[in-house]
Design a protein around this motif. Structure first.
Motif, PDB file in Angstrom:
ATOM      1  N   LEU A 289       1.078  -0.955  -0.245  1.00  0.00           N
ATOM      2  CA  LEU A 289       0.313  -0.345  -0.038  1.00  0.00           C
ATOM      3  C   LEU A 289       1.014   0.975  -0.122  1.00  0.00           C
ATOM      4  O   LEU A 289       0.759   2.108  -1.047  1.00  0.00           O
ATOM      5  CB  LEU A 289      -1.077   0.278   1.311  1.00  0.00           C
ATOM      6  CG  LEU A 289      -2.283  -1.013   1.262  1.00  0.00           C
ATOM      7  CD1 LEU A 289      -3.373  -0.353   2.301  1.00  0.00           C
ATOM      8  CD2 LEU A 289      -3.227  -0.123   0.294  1.00  0.00           C
ATOM      9  N   LEU A 290       1.804   1.373   0.833  1.00  0.00           N
ATOM     10  CA  LEU A 290       2.774   2.650   0.615  1.00  0.00           C
ATOM     11  C   LEU A 290       3.537   2.498  -0.216  1.00  0.00           C
ATOM     12  O   LEU A 290       3.488   3.744  -0.916  1.00  0.00           O
ATOM     13  CB  LEU A 290       3.685   2.340   2.086  1.00  0.00           C
ATOM     14  CG  LEU A 290       5.262   3.630   2.380  1.00  0.00           C
ATOM     15  CD1 LEU A 290       4.231   4.922   2.004  1.00  0.00           C
ATOM     16  CD2 LEU A 290       5.705   3.308   3.785  1.00  0.00           C
ATOM     17  N   SER A 291       3.995   1.827  -0.551  1.00  0.00           N
ATOM     18  CA  SER A 291       5.001   1.469  -2.067  1.00  0.00           C
ATOM     19  C   SER A 291       3.696   2.617  -3.012  1.00  0.00           C
ATOM     20  O   SER A 291       4.206   2.848  -4.454  1.00  0.00           O
ATOM     21  CB  SER A 291       5.513   0.156  -2.680  1.00  0.00           C
ATOM     22  OG  SER A 291       6.066   0.463  -3.317  1.00  0.00           O
ATOM     23  N   TRP A 292       2.545   1.627  -3.477  1.00  0.00           N
ATOM     24  CA  TRP A 292       1.708   2.157  -4.635  1.00  0.00           C
ATOM     25  C   TRP A 292       1.639   3.688  -4.459  1.00  0.00           C
ATOM     26  O   TRP A 292       1.617   4.422  -5.513  1.00  0.00           O
ATOM     27  CB  TRP A 292      -0.095   1.781  -4.193  1.00  0.00           C
ATOM     28  CG  TRP A 292      -0.813   1.911  -5.180  1.00  0.00           C
ATOM     29  CD1 TRP A 292      -0.787   0.864  -6.396  1.00  0.00           C
ATOM     30  CD2 TRP A 292      -1.428   2.933  -5.273  1.00  0.00           C
ATOM     31  NE1 TRP A 292      -1.581   1.607  -7.660  1.00  0.00           N
ATOM     32  CE2 TRP A 292      -2.406   2.413  -6.655  1.00  0.00           C
ATOM     33  CE3 TRP A 292      -2.450   3.905  -4.698  1.00  0.00           C
ATOM     34  CZ2 TRP A 292      -3.473   3.308  -7.436  1.00  0.00           C
ATOM     35  CZ3 TRP A 292      -4.015   4.365  -5.081  1.00  0.00           C
ATOM     36  CH2 TRP A 292      -4.445   4.263  -6.303  1.00  0.00           C
ATOM     37  N   TYR A 293       1.186   4.179  -2.972  1.00  0.00           N
ATOM     38  CA  TYR A 293       0.897   5.673  -2.387  1.00  0.00           C
ATOM     39  C   TYR A 293       2.646   6.514  -3.367  1.00  0.00           C
ATOM     40  O   TYR A 293       2.545   7.670  -4.113  1.00  0.00           O
ATOM     41  CB  TYR A 293       0.958   6.337  -1.345  1.00  0.00           C
ATOM     42  CG  TYR A 293      -1.144   6.243  -1.246  1.00  0.00           C
ATOM     43  CD1 TYR A 293      -1.450   6.787  -1.744  1.00  0.00           C
ATOM     44  CD2 TYR A 293      -1.452   4.901  -0.930  1.00  0.00           C
ATOM     45  CE1 TYR A 293      -2.790   7.333  -1.657  1.00  0.00           C
ATOM     46  CE2 TYR A 293      -2.682   4.797  -0.959  1.00  0.00           C
ATOM     47  CZ  TYR A 293      -3.970   5.856  -1.463  1.00  0.00           C
ATOM     48  OH  TYR A 293      -5.034   5.725  -1.591  1.00  0.00           O
ATOM     49  N   MET A 294       3.910   5.752  -3.255  1.00  0.00           N
ATOM     50  CA  MET A 294       5.016   6.533  -2.969  1.00  0.00           C
ATOM     51  C   MET A 294       5.127   6.317  -4.115  1.00  0.00           C
ATOM     52  O   MET A 294       6.219   7.348  -4.714  1.00  0.00           O
ATOM     53  CB  MET A 294       5.996   5.302  -2.354  1.00  0.00           C
ATOM     54  CG  MET A 294       6.187   5.417  -1.114  1.00  0.00           C
ATOM     55  SD  MET A 294       6.295   7.242  -0.227  1.00  0.00           S
ATOM     56  CE  MET A 294       9.102   7.122  -0.554  1.00  0.00           C
TER      57      MET A 294
END
Length: 330
Positions: A289-294
């Protein structure tokens, strides 16, 4: 060049353009707007933006890259034909997404099939005078007004559309239906259009006045992604409807004859990062999830000079858990 066209005359304009292009336009299918090959149905230009973005017409969820035939140990290859298309009703956010994909897919070595589709496609864009509640394009700088990337641009003035040409192809399309167009008073129409766009922008910002790119980036480090990930079902829906997502996987189907296919993939899916050894550096959903937003807010701007989020709000609309609502960054 500015003209106006009565709403009742727009279908006739498209019918004339159909002599040169396959027309793809939004129509209601089971009550929902979808981009389909137009065959004279009522246009759904006043409906919300279709959930499946027009960028999927350039990078389809599944496509054949080429077919292969083996005979006496030698292979012959056949690539699919690309038809000339005219896409109607593309919103400003999706135009921005298409510009971003151009920087990725057309950088050397360019993706040949994507490149051919881009060359063979004309676009009639539509400014957003009635944005949806999920939209935040104004905060991302991608709407509600189109600035470039279109051949023709429509702005809904109520009783008619303001029609602007943005390319030589757009001028050609306008001339095919010249007698359907009225010459607009440029100064008057510009003032009227600016007022509509100002009100639309104010409406978008008023829904989430706290929303901004800087605020979103700062919140990336503050959000408890582990807790949020417990709500995520890792379906990948957010990325499959995102107009800037472009991850894919490739497979060969059939031996000795068959086809090479490309299918959309998603970094939200649990197996996306898995290596041949079996190791998975992003096995936990909170990491994905964090990777997607990053990727949207930090990595894509470094690679392309453009934001990977255009504020279309589709991730909000499709998410089962509501996790991707932009209130996440409040």
């Amino acid at each position: 060049m500015m003209f106006f066209i009565e709403k009742k005359d727009l279908p006739e304009m498209l019918r004339r353009a159909a002599a040169f292009f396959e027309i793809i336009a939004p129509v209601l299918v089971n009550g929902e707007p979808q981009l389909v090959t137009w065959a004279g149905e009522d246009l759904a230009l006043s409906a919300p933006n279709p959930l499946m973005p027009p960028t999927r017409l350039f990078l389809p969820p599944r496509e054949t890259l080429f077919s292969y035939l083996q005979e006496s140990g030698l292979y012959t290859f056949e690539v699919p034909d690309v038809r000339k298309r005219l896409i109607v009703g593309v919103r400003p956010c999706d135009l921005r997404a298409l510009s971003l994909l151009d920087r990725i897919m057309l950088s050397e070595p360019a993706d040949e099939l994507y490149s051919e589709r881009r060359r063979s496609t004309a676009i009639i864009a539509l400014n957003c005078t009635e944005p949806s509640e999920s939209c935040f394009c104004a905060q991302m700088g991608s709407g509600p007004e189109s600035q470039e990337g279109f051949d023709l641009l429509l702005t809904d003035l109520g009783e008619c559309y303001l029609l602007e040409a943005g390319s030589p192809d757009g001028i050609m399309l306008a001339r095919v239906s010249e007698e359907l167009l009225g010459r607009a008073d440029d100064a008057e129409m510009i003032v009227r259009k600016r007022e509509l766009m100002r009100k639309s922008c104010e409406r978008i910002v008023s829904v989430r006045p706290w929303h901004s790119l800087d605020h979103m980036r700062s919140r990336l480090r503050e959000i408890d992604w582990r807790s949020l990930s417990k709500e995520c079902v890792s379906c990948g829906g957010c990325s499959f409807v995102c107009p800037t997502c472009h991850c894919f996987t490739i497979a060969d189907l059939g031996l000795p004859d068959g086809e090479r296919i490309r299918c959309a993939d998603s970094c939200i899916l649990s197996g996306f990062h898995r290596m041949a050894s079996g190791a998975n550096p992003k096995a936990r959903p909170e990491e994905r999830l964090l990777s997607w937003y990053m990727e949207k807010l930090e990595h894509m701007p470094v690679r392309t000079g453009m934001l990977g989020c255009v504020g279309c709000g589709r991730c909000d609309r499709v998410c089962f858990s509501g996790l991707h609502k932009t209130d996440l960054f409040r």
